[in-house]
Design a protein around this motif. Sequence first.
Motif, mmCIF file in Angstrom:
data_model
loop_
_atom_site.group_PDB
_atom_site.id
_atom_site.type_symbol
_atom_site.label_atom_id
_atom_site.label_comp_id
_atom_site.label_asym_id
_atom_site.label_seq_id
_atom_site.Cartn_x
_atom_site.Cartn_y
_atom_site.Cartn_z
ATOM 1 N N ASP A 117 46.780 92.566 -28.040
ATOM 2 C CA ASP A 117 46.971 93.499 -29.063
ATOM 3 C C ASP A 117 48.083 94.536 -28.921
ATOM 4 N N THR A 118 48.556 95.406 -29.753
ATOM 5 C CA THR A 118 49.614 96.105 -29.502
ATOM 6 C C THR A 118 49.120 97.700 -29.390
ATOM 7 N N SER A 120 51.073 100.305 -29.297
ATOM 8 C CA SER A 120 51.885 101.402 -29.751
ATOM 9 C C SER A 120 51.732 101.413 -31.556
ATOM 10 N N ARG A 127 59.846 97.436 -27.771
ATOM 11 C CA ARG A 127 58.577 96.724 -27.841
ATOM 12 C C ARG A 127 58.523 95.860 -26.475
ATOM 13 N N ARG A 129 56.132 93.430 -23.579
ATOM 14 C CA ARG A 129 55.013 92.657 -23.342
ATOM 15 C C ARG A 129 54.499 92.874 -21.871
ATOM 16 N N TYR A 186 50.601 94.379 -25.716
ATOM 17 C CA TYR A 186 52.183 94.889 -26.140
ATOM 18 C C TYR A 186 52.134 96.483 -26.548
ATOM 19 N N THR A 266 60.109 91.178 -29.650
ATOM 20 C CA THR A 266 59.845 91.680 -28.210
ATOM 21 C C THR A 266 61.110 91.891 -27.318
#
Length: 284
Positions: A117-118, A120, A127, A129, A186, A266
């Motif tokens: 999941d992200t 931000s 972005r 990882r 992320y 990313t």
Amino acid sequence: MTRYFTEDTSVEAVNARMGEDIDPRLKTVMASLVTHLHAFAKDVDLRQEEWDFAIDFLTKTGQICSQERQEFILLSDVLGFSMLVDAINNRRPSQATENTVFGPFHVDNAPIREMGDTISLDGKGERCRYEGRVMDLHGAPIEGACVDVWSDNADSFYDVQQPDIQPKWNNRGRFFTGKDGRYLFYGIKPVSYPIPDDGPVGKMLSALGRHPYRPAHMHYLVTAPGFQKIVTHTFVGDDKYIADDAVFGVKETLIAPFEYVNDGETIWRSPFDFVMVPAAEPVS
């Protein structure tokens, strides 16, 4: 026998006033504090106006404290005292992940998110990882470890500093490892930011010719049943403040890779493994 106070016998006079039946640890700590405090005053020939200034400084430090701001912790941080106490209380084997300062911006009970999941939520920043493993001293994966993460946003603010601007829980989340001990999420590549410098501590830093900045970092609180918790950051190695952190939180082992990938969405990848120590591990 009561000792009368003189410059030469000041330590003995004060420490002799402690009772016989007080807590032994309190007696040890306070006796040492008095000894070193008096030695400091004698070492610098402390002037009355300097001590008056110090009393005023401490008074103003207390007056600016609130539920949202703890200026005394900030003072401890910039003097390196917070890091020293942390180091004393978290001595670990060399292969284990090192601690660093907790910081004032952690929020309990961040949302539990799925791997990948992200965190931000404001759409700002580059972005990144974040991935790695949580394992024990022998390299075995730890299942069920909670990896609690938080960082500032691309504008150098944490969400709690901008509750009316940033989405709630922006750049925060908790992830639980599976059998492989791996975590993946992320976020953004964090940016450096200044500690609050509009109070007495900030004025002290300015008078000492010091800046208030912290190098860019991602916060981690890693916990697992049967293991000592890890309170740490991973740092961006090419940050301009990496060797000059205002609160002395950088350790060489915590400088993480930030690899440029730029695969379209990313831009960065930051791998980092966490090595946990059993809760019963003796202090080295």
